[in-house]
Motif scaffolding. Structure first.
Motif, PDB file in Angstrom:
ATOM      1  N   SER A   1       0.870  -1.165   0.000  1.00 54.63           N
ATOM      2  CA  SER A   1       0.000   0.000   0.000  1.00 54.63           C
ATOM      3  C   SER A   1       0.914   1.223   0.000  1.00 54.63           C
ATOM      4  CB  SER A   1      -0.848  -0.006   1.268  1.00 54.63           C
ATOM      5  OG  SER A   1       0.005   0.071   2.398  1.00 54.63           O
ATOM      6  N   LYS A   2       0.327   2.388  -0.254  1.00 55.88           N
ATOM      7  CA  LYS A   2       1.112   3.620  -0.273  1.00 55.88           C
ATOM      8  C   LYS A   2       1.761   3.832   1.098  1.00 55.88           C
ATOM      9  CE  LYS A   2       0.636   8.455  -1.689  1.00 55.88           C
ATOM     10  NZ  LYS A   2       0.715   9.240  -0.447  1.00 55.88           N
ATOM     11  N   ALA A   3       0.979   3.634   2.146  1.00 59.22           N
ATOM     12  CA  ALA A   3       1.499   3.833   3.507  1.00 59.22           C
ATOM     13  C   ALA A   3       2.633   2.844   3.792  1.00 59.22           C
ATOM     14  CB  ALA A   3       0.381   3.652   4.525  1.00 59.22           C
TER      15      ALA A   3
ATOM     16  N   ALA B   1       4.691   1.409   1.618  1.00 58.76           N
ATOM     17  CA  ALA B   1       5.893   1.790   0.879  1.00 58.76           C
ATOM     18  C   ALA B   1       6.592   2.960   1.553  1.00 58.76           C
ATOM     19  CB  ALA B   1       5.512   2.150  -0.555  1.00 58.76           C
ATOM     20  N   GLU B   2       5.805   3.902   2.064  1.00 56.03           N
ATOM     21  CA  GLU B   2       6.406   5.069   2.729  1.00 56.03           C
ATOM     22  C   GLU B   2       7.130   4.670   4.006  1.00 56.03           C
ATOM     23  OE1 GLU B   2       3.125   7.780   2.938  1.00 56.03           O
ATOM     24  OE2 GLU B   2       3.414   8.390   0.841  1.00 56.03           O
TER      25      GLU B   2
ATOM     26  N   GLY C   1       4.848   1.570  -5.853  1.00 56.22           N
ATOM     27  CA  GLY C   1       3.699   2.408  -6.149  1.00 56.22           C
ATOM     28  C   GLY C   1       4.011   3.805  -6.644  1.00 56.22           C
ATOM     29  N   SER C   2       5.287   4.190  -6.692  1.00 56.89           N
ATOM     30  CA  SER C   2       5.588   5.552  -7.147  1.00 56.89           C
ATOM     31  C   SER C   2       7.026   5.658  -7.654  1.00 56.89           C
ATOM     32  CB  SER C   2       5.345   6.536  -5.994  1.00 56.89           C
ATOM     33  OG  SER C   2       6.413   7.426  -5.824  1.00 56.89           O
TER      34      SER C   2
ATOM     35  N   LEU D   1       9.206   7.892  -5.138  1.00 57.42           N
ATOM     36  CA  LEU D   1       9.626   7.172  -3.934  1.00 57.42           C
ATOM     37  C   LEU D   1      10.702   6.140  -4.282  1.00 57.42           C
ATOM     38  CD1 LEU D   1       8.741   6.975  -0.888  1.00 57.42           C
ATOM     39  CD2 LEU D   1       7.561   4.893  -1.576  1.00 57.42           C
ATOM     40  N   THR D   2      10.495   5.442  -5.399  1.00 60.70           N
ATOM     41  CA  THR D   2      11.469   4.433  -5.811  1.00 60.70           C
ATOM     42  C   THR D   2      12.821   5.086  -6.072  1.00 60.70           C
ATOM     43  OG1 THR D   2       9.693   3.217  -6.864  1.00 60.70           O
ATOM     44  CG2 THR D   2      11.917   2.552  -7.431  1.00 60.70           C
TER      45      THR D   2
END
Ligand code: ADP
Ligand code: MG
Length: 245
Positions: A166-168, A170-171, A202-203, A206-207
């Motif tokens: 999920s986005k959370a 991955a963060e 997911g981004s 971020l990656t």
């Protein structure tokens, strides 16, 4: 001796005294032998505690690793890494390759060796860690977990790429990797080429940031041979077939 917490001396002072009498060694030598034994056993006990605290799913070492089965891996390089200086230099290791090529085996062997060298190590599967992070955030104890992780010398993050986050999630993974930067070494294993990381994380942004930190000082090891288990199974199958003939 009990109060001084010297269990080995307590156990050994008598047999060692008999041995010393037989060898005709002097008092300082007797004392030195006893102290050495205490020290060796103390270090062993500490290493065992560190192995337990690392939570390896199974213990693997380099002596059971068959390098001939995975010729893309540089044996000398791995034997250099096992000594653990990369941890002193806060460098990371990225182990990339298909499923079954020994990535988890090698990551565990490197971690196990580090425990023996007095280093604090923790093994996670990436999904396990992310779930754990999300739970702790829910319980409002995320900061405590992050601080605990920071106290390690080496974190092993196994199997990046099998399950998307999920986005959370991955963060939070990014947070762990950023906080480890130039402080705690990371060993990451993955079956994915870099181009495919954005799909899992997911981004793109971020990656990019994550790869930037992870690969700043990194040893990349590629195991792109055949799956060991598959190879093994094929061999056994062949053996059975030739037996039938
Ligand atoms: P991966 O993490 O790359 O999917 P694993 O490390 O879990 O692969 O390996 C799968 C199994 O095969 C493990 O039991 C591992 O010990 C064994 N294995 C893999 N490669 C080798 C090898 N080259 N020599 C010895 N055992 C191996
Ligand atoms: Mg694995």
């Amino acid at each position: 001796m009990k109060k001084l917490k010297l269990p080995t001396v307590l156990r050994e002072y008598r047999p060692q005294a008999e041995l010393a009498a037989k060898d005709r060694c002097d008092y300082p030598t007797y004392l030195l032998r006893l102290a050495e034994r205490e020290l060796i056993e103390r270090e062993q006990r500490a290493a065992e505690r560190r192995v337990k605290a690392a939570h390896f799913p199974v213990i693997k070492t380099l002596d059971t690793f068959d390098f001939a089965a995975q010729p893309s891996l540089n044996k000398e390089r791995i034997h250099e890494l096992i000594v653990g200086e990369y941890i002193e230099r806060h460098e990371n290791i990225l182990l990339a390759g298909n499923v079954g090529t020994g990535k988890s085996h090698l990551a565990t062997a490197l971690g196990f060796a580090a425990c023996g060298q007095g280093r604090r190590v923790r093994f996670f599967t990436v999904t396990g860690l992310v779930t754990h992070l999300l739970e702790k955030r829910e319980e409002k104890t995320l900061e405590r977990l992050l601080q605990q992780l920071e106290r390690h010398d080496l974190l092993i993050l196994d199997e990046l790429g099998y399950v998307p986050f999920s986005k959370a999630g991955a963060e939070l993974l990014f947070e762990v990797i950023s906080r480890a930067y130039e402080r705690t070494s990371l060993i990451v294993t993955t079956n994915l080429p870099f181009e495919e990381w954005p799909e899992i994380l997911g981004s793109e942004r971020l990656t990019g940031a994550l790869l930037d930190r992870l690969t700043h000082r990194v040893h990349i090891l590629e195991a792109n041979g055949e799956s060991y288990r598959l190879r093994d199974a094929k061999k056994r199958l062949k053996g059975r077939k030739s037996q039938k003939k």
